[in-house]
Design a protein around this motif. Structure first.
Motif, PDB file in Angstrom:
ATOM      1  N   THR A  73       0.842  -1.187   0.000  1.00 63.19           N
ATOM      2  CA  THR A  73       0.000   0.000   0.000  1.00 63.19           C
ATOM      3  C   THR A  73       0.878   1.238   0.000  1.00 63.19           C
ATOM      4  O   THR A  73       2.041   1.191   0.450  1.00 63.19           O
ATOM      5  N   THR A  74       0.333   2.320  -0.547  1.00 69.38           N
ATOM      6  CA  THR A  74       1.031   3.608  -0.529  1.00 69.38           C
ATOM      7  C   THR A  74       0.242   4.638   0.271  1.00 69.38           C
ATOM      8  O   THR A  74       0.415   5.842   0.074  1.00 69.38           O
ATOM      9  N   LYS A  75      -0.609   4.172   1.127  1.00 69.30           N
ATOM     10  CA  LYS A  75      -1.387   5.046   2.006  1.00 69.30           C
ATOM     11  C   LYS A  75      -1.480   4.385   3.362  1.00 69.30           C
ATOM     12  O   LYS A  75      -1.807   3.199   3.474  1.00 69.30           O
ATOM     13  N   TRP A  76      -1.180   5.161   4.368  1.00 68.31           N
ATOM     14  CA  TRP A  76      -1.181   4.600   5.719  1.00 68.31           C
ATOM     15  C   TRP A  76      -1.868   5.568   6.673  1.00 68.31           C
ATOM     16  O   TRP A  76      -1.658   6.782   6.601  1.00 68.31           O
ATOM     17  N   THR A  77      -2.688   5.019   7.567  1.00 68.84           N
ATOM     18  CA  THR A  77      -3.428   5.807   8.542  1.00 68.84           C
ATOM     19  C   THR A  77      -2.956   5.435   9.937  1.00 68.84           C
ATOM     20  O   THR A  77      -2.980   4.246  10.306  1.00 68.84           O
ATOM     21  N   PHE A  78      -2.534   6.442  10.689  1.00 65.98           N
ATOM     22  CA  PHE A  78      -2.072   6.225  12.056  1.00 65.98           C
ATOM     23  C   PHE A  78      -3.195   6.562  13.030  1.00 65.98           C
ATOM     24  O   PHE A  78      -3.988   7.487  12.813  1.00 65.98           O
ATOM     25  N   GLU A  79      -3.227   5.821  14.105  1.00 69.30           N
ATOM     26  CA  GLU A  79      -4.186   6.120  15.153  1.00 69.30           C
ATOM     27  C   GLU A  79      -3.739   7.364  15.923  1.00 69.30           C
ATOM     28  O   GLU A  79      -2.556   7.706  15.970  1.00 69.30           O
ATOM     29  N   LYS A  80      -4.712   8.053  16.535  1.00 67.58           N
ATOM     30  CA  LYS A  80      -4.398   9.295  17.240  1.00 67.58           C
ATOM     31  C   LYS A  80      -3.546   9.058  18.478  1.00 67.58           C
ATOM     32  O   LYS A  80      -2.911   9.977  18.978  1.00 67.58           O
ATOM     33  N   GLU A  81      -3.524   7.791  18.982  1.00 69.72           N
ATOM     34  CA  GLU A  81      -2.693   7.520  20.149  1.00 69.72           C
ATOM     35  C   GLU A  81      -1.209   7.643  19.835  1.00 69.72           C
ATOM     36  O   GLU A  81      -0.386   7.821  20.736  1.00 69.72           O
ATOM     37  N   ASP A  82      -0.844   7.533  18.536  1.00 74.49           N
ATOM     38  CA  ASP A  82       0.566   7.611  18.154  1.00 74.49           C
ATOM     39  C   ASP A  82       1.077   9.039  18.059  1.00 74.49           C
ATOM     40  O   ASP A  82       2.284   9.248  17.934  1.00 74.49           O
ATOM     41  N   PHE A  83       0.188  10.025  18.097  1.00 72.03           N
ATOM     42  CA  PHE A  83       0.591  11.410  17.914  1.00 72.03           C
ATOM     43  C   PHE A  83      -0.028  12.263  19.020  1.00 72.03           C
ATOM     44  O   PHE A  83      -1.133  11.989  19.496  1.00 72.03           O
ATOM     45  N   LYS A  84       0.702  13.307  19.381  1.00 68.24           N
ATOM     46  CA  LYS A  84       0.218  14.268  20.357  1.00 68.24           C
ATOM     47  C   LYS A  84      -0.227  15.526  19.623  1.00 68.24           C
ATOM     48  O   LYS A  84       0.429  15.954  18.673  1.00 68.24           O
ATOM     49  N   PRO A  85      -1.324  16.109  20.038  1.00 68.41           N
ATOM     50  CA  PRO A  85      -1.790  17.315  19.339  1.00 68.41           C
ATOM     51  C   PRO A  85      -0.854  18.488  19.562  1.00 68.41           C
ATOM     52  O   PRO A  85      -0.146  18.570  20.567  1.00 68.41           O
ATOM     53  N   TYR A  86      -0.831  19.408  18.588  1.00 70.67           N
ATOM     54  CA  TYR A  86      -0.087  20.669  18.629  1.00 70.67           C
ATOM     55  C   TYR A  86       1.423  20.447  18.676  1.00 70.67           C
ATOM     56  O   TYR A  86       2.158  21.302  19.143  1.00 70.67           O
ATOM     57  N   ARG A  87       1.879  19.296  18.192  1.00 73.38           N
ATOM     58  CA  ARG A  87       3.310  18.998  18.112  1.00 73.38           C
ATOM     59  C   ARG A  87       3.706  18.864  16.644  1.00 73.38           C
ATOM     60  O   ARG A  87       2.931  18.359  15.826  1.00 73.38           O
ATOM     61  N   CYS A  88       4.925  19.295  16.356  1.00 69.82           N
ATOM     62  CA  CYS A  88       5.446  19.195  14.997  1.00 69.82           C
ATOM     63  C   CYS A  88       6.176  17.865  14.844  1.00 69.82           C
ATOM     64  O   CYS A  88       7.092  17.554  15.620  1.00 69.82           O
ATOM     65  N   TYR A  89       5.782  17.078  13.833  1.00 72.31           N
ATOM     66  CA  TYR A  89       6.364  15.765  13.597  1.00 72.31           C
ATOM     67  C   TYR A  89       7.078  15.745  12.252  1.00 72.31           C
ATOM     68  O   TYR A  89       6.623  16.369  11.281  1.00 72.31           O
ATOM     69  N   ASN A  90       8.190  15.030  12.225  1.00 73.62           N
ATOM     70  CA  ASN A  90       8.924  14.768  10.990  1.00 73.62           C
ATOM     71  C   ASN A  90       8.608  13.347  10.563  1.00 73.62           C
ATOM     72  O   ASN A  90       8.908  12.382  11.278  1.00 73.62           O
ATOM     73  N   ILE A  91       7.985  13.199   9.403  1.00 68.71           N
ATOM     74  CA  ILE A  91       7.556  11.894   8.901  1.00 68.71           C
ATOM     75  C   ILE A  91       8.385  11.559   7.672  1.00 68.71           C
ATOM     76  O   ILE A  91       8.498  12.372   6.749  1.00 68.71           O
ATOM     77  N   SER A  92       8.971  10.372   7.665  1.00 66.10           N
ATOM     78  CA  SER A  92       9.800   9.904   6.544  1.00 66.10           C
ATOM     79  C   SER A  92       9.288   8.552   6.078  1.00 66.10           C
ATOM     80  O   SER A  92       8.830   7.733   6.886  1.00 66.10           O
ATOM     81  N   VAL A  93       9.381   8.324   4.772  1.00 63.57           N
ATOM     82  CA  VAL A  93       8.987   7.049   4.164  1.00 63.57           C
ATOM     83  C   VAL A  93      10.215   6.458   3.479  1.00 63.57           C
ATOM     84  O   VAL A  93      10.805   7.089   2.587  1.00 63.57           O
ATOM     85  N   TYR A  94      10.612   5.252   3.917  1.00 63.71           N
ATOM     86  CA  TYR A  94      11.759   4.542   3.347  1.00 63.71           C
ATOM     87  C   TYR A  94      11.245   3.398   2.463  1.00 63.71           C
ATOM     88  O   TYR A  94      10.515   2.521   2.939  1.00 63.71           O
TER      89      TYR A  94
END
Length: 860
Positions: A470-491
């Motif tokens: 797949t080339t689309k992925w959905t993360f649950e909200k438990e994996d992220f905190k609101p109002y935080r800046c995240y760096n997301i990379s795909v290898y």
């Protein structure tokens, strides 16, 4: 209506009997209880002690301290007054009657009034017998009575039986629906009846039949939970109960799940007092409870207290989830590799991990380069620039997990690798983080999605997830905190090798939440960054100034900064604003007013809103930088010109005089030869209070010239000339010269007319100041060989003694000639005389001047 009339007559009779009292006041009825919503009537009498002075019209009524309207009063007779209140809805109220006196009213009597409802017939009576020790009966009522009511439970063998083996009474103000009481019932069948009574009425139910076996309920049964050695994923539950006359059911749940009905599983047992729970999760804690029921009964016992048990450990069934973070290759050919791993959810339930074994082999010859046992879930190792293979094995008390392997590319391979992800997007939608990407290679079917919080202190702390097909992925909200800046990379993973990634920065939610209270509820409101930019002012000019600010920390930005707005205003002026791109951190304000005080601040904005920074104050200059520079340049140039002129004057003043003030010869007086003007004299001996100059310029004249000069002095002066010079005697030089004659001329104004030029008679004379004398220098002008000497009334100065050839307006200097025949000793006593004016000649423009013949210098 008839009942009201009868009740009124009863009240009157009671007051008639009360008249026999010795005059005590009285209120009737006392503490009445009436049906809610009906009419209240109550009476009060004065008594014999008060009735001679007052009558019933002086009685005042209050209800809970509030006065009752007089239209509700009724007068029974001269000493009795009553009050009528329709639709009385108070649950309980205080009624008082007073008698009105001039000073203050006096309390006669008071009473409490209560209202409620008569009891109604109970329905749906049922009882439960708890193992024959106590009974709990319950029923239903259409409404409560709201006043104290007596409840009585009666137990009889049959409905027609008048003798009761059970009678239990209690009083309650609230509308009870159940009651528990202790008793033992030995009859297999009986009936229960309930009676209710209060001041407003009575009610009773029918005698409802009951069977002892059907209403018997068991007490909760204790339970025990334990494991069976060698049996995986199973728990044994046991209890103590005779199962021949009863049956039970078991309830259990995984302790990792919440306490809800959906989380429970049930199992019913009918023939034995134990049960095995199978198909459980390995090394998982369960909570177990049991309830039982007797055969023929309608009521299950309550659930017993929960008991917990844990299944046995198992060896991990899956390898750990392994990941790495590579640092840049150093010039020495080495680099640091950060390894991370985590357990699969299945492994976490199989046992307690005792540790991990890490090994690192070179890919070329499979030699061991690194080995370590650890209980941590991360490790940092230093490797050379070649390719390696890393393996991690987890183990617990039951065994080892499968080996997890990961290839570390070489430095050369890492530098030559190119990106295969051509498009990458990330967005937060419906409490989920959605990441989409596109690849340039269709053969790639596996990816690793990595993300981390940029505000975390540990720069190499990572979260990751393997994604396949797949080339689309959905993360649950438990994996992220609101109002935080995240760096997301795909290898991309190509042929078991992890290739170069593509990265993107995003926020799970933008803006920070603030709880706002409304009229009915509270709701969260979103705002921009946690704080505004800190601004400062630089390069302040007459009409311009530069506003600079610092970038907000990513952890406090609460979203992507989309722009900055600079607000500024002068005192008592309207505020202005300029919006700039988020990439700029400074802005040049223009078109400002000169010499004006301004206040400015910067607002940082995200899509959720903006936050203002602290204000800064500055004042513009009176002059611009260009104006200041030009002013300084002109001032410096002017100063340089003055300095150059002064220096040139000091060095070339004689030449400048000849250029700007050339010598103009007198029309009758020829020039004096320069070689005859200056004669050095021998330094004489200094007398007391007399200073003799070292060099004296001597002007030698013949007899005719002396007379012409004397005539000139007389013509110009026309006033009395006071001379205060002292003449010193000098010795002659080696050639036998007599004393030199020094000619001093003093400028004397003559009737407002001045000479505009002078005749140069002698060069510059350097001399010291002479002693002043008040004796007159002009003693004898009759002798033509006399020379007069003039001494200036100034000290410590150098003069240039000159005569202008034209002698038009003034003669600034005067020279006195010394007579050859007059000795120095005879000239010490001089008298002040008036010099006779010489003959003067008028010029063409009306000004007078003296005609001088040529002056001839001769030596003596």
């Amino acid at each position: 209506m008839l009942s009201t009339l009868v009740w009124t007559l009863t009240v009157l009779c009671s007051f008639c009997l009360a008249d026999r009292d010795v005059g005590h006041r009285h209120m009737f009825p006392l503490s009445p209880v009436i049906e809610r919503g009906s009419t209240l009537q109550i009476f009060c009498g004065l008594g014999k002690k008060i009735s001679p002075y007052k009558n019933a019209s002086h009685i005042i009524w209050t209800l809970d301290g509030n006065g009752i309207a007089k239209e509700n009063y009724i007068i029974v007779n001269d000493s009795v007054s009553g009050v009528v209140i329709h639709n009385f809805t108070y649950g309980e109220a205080h009624v008082k009657c007073y008698v009105d006196f001039p000073v203050e009213r006096q309390l006669l009597d008071l009473t409490d009034v209560k209202s409620g409802f008569p009891p109604q017939r109970p329905e749906n009576i049922s009882c439960i017998n708890y193992e024959g020790k106590n009974i709990t009966c319950s029923w239903t009522l259409e409404r409560d009575t709201y006043i104290e009511t007596d409840y009585t439970i009666i137990g009889k063998i049959g409905p027609a039986d008048k003798k009761a083996f059970l009678s239990h009474t209690w009083r309650s103000k609230n509308g009870l629906r159940s009651q528990n009481f202790q008793t033992e019932i030995f009859y297999p069948a009986f009936c229960i009846q309930l009676k209710l009574e209060n001041p407003l009425g009575k009610a009773e139910s029918q005698c409802v039949p009951q069977k002892s076996a059907e209403i018997l309920k068991l007490e909760p049964t204790p339970v025990k939970v334990e494991t069976v050695p060698g049996m995986k994923r199973m728990l044994r539950v046991s209890w103590e109960r005779n199962m021949k006359t009863s049956r039970c059911r078991i309830r259990y749940r995984n302790m990792k799940q919440n306490d809800s009905k959906e989380a429970y599983s049930f199992q019913e047992i009918s023939s034995q007092n134990y049960s095995d729970l199978t198909n459980l999760q390995g090394f998982t804690k369960y909570a177990v409870a049991i309830q039982c029921i007797l055969e023929g009964s309608r009521f299950w016992s309550e659930w017993s207290a929960e008991q917990t048990g844990t299944t046995e450990e198992e060896a991990p069934s899956k390898e750990v989830d392994l990941w790495r973070v590579l640092e840049e290759c150093q010039s020495t050919g080495s680099r640091f590799v950060h390894l991370f791993w985590k357990q699969h959810k299945e492994n976490e339930s199989l046992g307690i991990m005792k540790g991990y074994r890490i090994k690192c082999f070179t890919q070329s010859n499979h030699s061991l380069a690194y080995a370590k046992n650890t209980t941590d879930k991360s490790v940092t190792i230093q490797l050379r620039g070649q390719a390696y293979v890393v393996s991690v094995i987890a183990h617990n008390a039951a065994g080892d997990s499968p080996e997890a392997c990961l290839r570390i590319p070489s430095c050369a391979e890492q530098s030559k690798d190119h990106r295969r992800i051509v498009m990458l997007n990330a967005s937060a939608l419906n409490e989920h983080m959605i990441v989409e990407w596109k690849t340039s290679d269709s053969n790639i079917q596996s990816y690793v999605v990595e993300w981390y919080d940029e505000s975390e202190m540990n720069a190499y702390e990572r979260s990751w997830q393997y994604v396949r097909n797949t080339t689309k992925w959905t993360f649950e909200k438990e994996d992220f905190k609101p109002y935080r800046c995240y760096n997301i990379s795909v290898y991309p993973v190509y042929k078991d090798a992890i290739k170069a990634p593509s990265s993107i920065r995003t926020y799970f939610k933008q803006g920070h939440s603030t709880l706002v209270r409304s009229h009915s509820d509270r709701y969260p409101a979103l705002h921009g960054p946690s704080y505004g930019p800190v601004a400062e002012v630089e390069n302040i000019d007459k009409n311009e100034a530069t506003i600079k600010w610092k970038e907000i920390e990513k952890a406090k930005a609460n979203g992507d900064i989309i722009n900055y707005t600079i607000f500024y205003r002068a005192e008592d002026w309207k505020e202005l604003g300029k919006t700039v791109n988020a990439s700029l951190l400074q802005y040049r304000l223009k078109s400002l007013q000169a010499n004006v005080k301004y206040t400015a601040h910067v607002m940082a904005s995200t899509i959720a809103g903006g936050t203002n920074g602290s204000a800064v104050t500055f004042s513009t200059s009176r002059l611009s930088l260009l104006e200041i520079v030009l002013t300084n340049v002109f001032a410096g140039f002017f100063i340089l010109c003055i300095l150059a002129f002064v220096l040139l004057w000091a060095l070339k003043r004689h030449m400048l005089k000849r250029i700007f003030c050339p010598k103009i010869p007198h029309p009758k007086l020829p020039e004096i030869a320069q070689d005859n003007l200056e004669k050095p004299l021998k330094e004489p001996q200094s007398e007391e209070n007399t200073v003799i100059p070292e060099v004296i310029s001597v002007l030698k004249l013949d007899d005719n010239d002396e007379c012409q000069l004397l005539k000139l002095e007389d013509c110009l002066g026309q006033t009395k000339v006071n001379t205060e010079d002292t003449v010193g005697q000098h010795e002659a030089s080696d050639s036998g010269e007599h004393g030199a004659i020094r000619l001093l001329l003093q400028t004397v104004p003559s009737q407002g007319q001045h000479f505009r030029s002078q005749l140069l008679l002698a060069p510059v004379i350097q001399r010291m100041p002479l002693q002043k004398s008040e004796e007159s220098l002009s003693e004898d002008y009759q002798n033509s060989n006399c020379n007069d000497e003039e001494k200036e009334n100034q000290t410590n100065t150098e003069e240039k003694i000159e005569f202008n050839p034209y002698l038009k307006n003034s003669v600034p200097t005067r020279e006195f000639l010394e007579c050859e025949n007059l000795s120095v000793s005879k000239q010490k006593e001089r008298k002040k005389e008036t010099v006779p004016p010489p003959a003067c000649v008028s010029s063409g423009n009306g000004q007078q001047y003296v005609e001088l013949d040529a002056v001839v210098l001769t030596e003596h």
